[in-house]
Design an enzyme around this catalytic site. Structure first.
Site, PDB file in Angstrom:
ATOM      1  N   THR A  35       0.819  -1.205   0.000  1.00  0.00           N
ATOM      2  CA  THR A  35       0.000   0.000   0.000  1.00  0.00           C
ATOM      3  C   THR A  35       0.857   1.261   0.000  1.00  0.00           C
ATOM      4  OG1 THR A  35      -0.181   0.341   2.408  1.00  0.00           O
ATOM      5  CG2 THR A  35      -1.663  -1.285   1.395  1.00  0.00           C
ATOM      6  N   ASP A  58      -3.605   6.167   2.420  1.00  0.00           N
ATOM      7  CA  ASP A  58      -3.011   7.241   3.206  1.00  0.00           C
ATOM      8  C   ASP A  58      -3.272   6.869   4.651  1.00  0.00           C
ATOM      9  OD1 ASP A  58      -2.452   9.504   4.692  1.00  0.00           O
ATOM     10  OD2 ASP A  58      -3.368  10.888   3.273  1.00  0.00           O
ATOM     11  N   ASN A  85       5.065   0.554   8.170  1.00  0.00           N
ATOM     12  CA  ASN A  85       6.317   1.151   7.733  1.00  0.00           C
ATOM     13  C   ASN A  85       6.168   2.608   7.313  1.00  0.00           C
ATOM     14  OD1 ASN A  85       9.098   1.197   6.312  1.00  0.00           O
ATOM     15  ND2 ASN A  85       7.666   1.571   4.633  1.00  0.00           N
ATOM     16  N   SER A 136      10.075   1.313  14.026  1.00  0.00           N
ATOM     17  CA  SER A 136      10.522   2.405  14.876  1.00  0.00           C
ATOM     18  C   SER A 136      11.831   2.910  14.297  1.00  0.00           C
ATOM     19  CB  SER A 136      10.689   1.918  16.320  1.00  0.00           C
ATOM     20  OG  SER A 136      11.183   2.939  17.155  1.00  0.00           O
ATOM     21  N   TYR A 150      10.562  13.963  15.500  1.00  0.00           N
ATOM     22  CA  TYR A 150      10.640  12.620  14.906  1.00  0.00           C
ATOM     23  C   TYR A 150      10.831  11.572  15.993  1.00  0.00           C
ATOM     24  CZ  TYR A 150      12.520   8.618  12.339  1.00  0.00           C
ATOM     25  OH  TYR A 150      12.739   7.367  11.850  1.00  0.00           O
ATOM     26  N   LYS A 154       8.543   8.177  17.379  1.00  0.00           N
ATOM     27  CA  LYS A 154       9.062   6.815  17.425  1.00  0.00           C
ATOM     28  C   LYS A 154       9.097   6.267  18.848  1.00  0.00           C
ATOM     29  CE  LYS A 154       9.579   6.247  13.022  1.00  0.00           C
ATOM     30  NZ  LYS A 154       8.684   5.306  12.301  1.00  0.00           N
ATOM     31  N   THR A 185      18.598   4.311   1.966  1.00  0.00           N
ATOM     32  CA  THR A 185      17.323   4.523   1.276  1.00  0.00           C
ATOM     33  C   THR A 185      17.235   6.001   0.932  1.00  0.00           C
ATOM     34  OG1 THR A 185      16.076   5.062   3.272  1.00  0.00           O
ATOM     35  CG2 THR A 185      16.309   2.722   2.725  1.00  0.00           C
TER      36      THR A 185
END
Length: 284
Positions: A35, A58, A85, A136, A150, A154, A185
């Site tokens: 997704t 979303d 994720n 996390s 951020y 987490k 990434t």
């Protein structure tokens, strides 16, 4: 479907770690519901196979989460593994980050995880089986420069996950908190990271130097996302998976140091900690 073929439901699967997890699950012979906010981009990124479907989701919208889970059930009839994720990084000195930006960060990283988990849990409870991977970060266990918001999301994901694991254990549902270190990434690309939009001069040198460091690490990180995907496939087949999984040698080093420092501090202040106990109550 053979019993050993699992069905994965993965959020944020159009690129990065989510996409590599999807590819790893498919390579292992499993089926995947991938997704993302742009279902077309997800479909383009996935291998062309009948074992995978791409759905729009979303994660900040609980209705979309419910709809996507219903579509997954219509296609494959079950969900065995959930991977929460989807997320991004809001960086910047706390005072420089506006209220709306903070809300957006929590809506995606924390509330998105809650919405999708709430939609999937009834399916897993009915099957009395399942495994939930909540992504996390090492930033979910220790703080980093210009990452207060951020890291706050987490840390919240970790607290939620630890308590959720207790609640769903009677249904044979496992929960694993995945704590990646720095992976190669596009997490540090503009599509995945946000910096504060206003500046306070007192923080200028510190903020600019730290932001420059993060930017310089883009696509130079040590972690291999394909190997992380393979690791999660292995964990999905463990009878007793861990509650926490530190992904990457850097994650292991950072977390080991943080835990050791906390144990030392706990010991240093043990006497003061115990000084707050009330007088023992004698039995009547």
């Amino acid at each position: 479907m053979a019993k050993d073929r699992k069905v994965w439901f993965i959020t944020g699967a159009s690129r990065g770690i989510g996409l590599d997890i999807a590819k790893a699950a498919l390579s292992a012979g499993d089926r995947v519901v991938a997704t993302g906010r742009d279902a077309g981009a997800v479909k383009t990124a996935l291998p062309d196979t009948d074992d995978a479907i791409a759905l729009q989701l979303d994660v900040t919208d609980p209705k979309q989460a419910t709809t996507a889970v219903a579509e997954a059930m219509e296609q494959f009839g079950r969900i065995d593994v959930l991977v929460n994720n989807a997320g991004y990084g809001q960086l910047g000195v706390f005072e420089e980050i506006g209220h709306d930006a903070i809300l957006r960060q929590f809506d995606t990283n924390l509330h998105g995880t809650l919405h999708v988990t709430r939609a999937v849990l009834p399916v897993m409870r009915r099957n009395t089986s399942g495994h939930i991977f909540n992504l996390s970060s090492i930033g979910g266990a220790l703080g980093f420069d210009i990452a207060s918001i951020y890291c706050a999301t987490k840390f919240a994901v970790e607290g939620f996950s630890e308590c959720l694991a207790l609640e769903v254990k009677p249904f044979n549902i496992g929960v694993t908190i995945v704590q990646p270190g720095f992976f190669r990434t596009d997490f540090l690309d503009e599509r995945s990271i946000r910096f504060s939009e206003r500046a306070i001069s007192d923080y200028a040198d510190y903020a600019q130097a730290t932001q420059g460091f993060y930017t310089s690490q883009n696509h130079a990180q040590a972690g291999d996302p394909a190997k992380l995907g393979a690791a999660l496939v292995r964990l999905s087949r463990e009878k007793t998976p861990p509650l926490r999984y530190a992904a990457g040698s850097d994650a292991h080093e950072y977390l080991s140091g943080a835990y050791e420092a906390r144990m030392a501090e706990l010991s240093d202040w043990q006497k003061l900690s115990k000084s707050t106990d009330g007088a023992a109550v004698s039995a009547a």
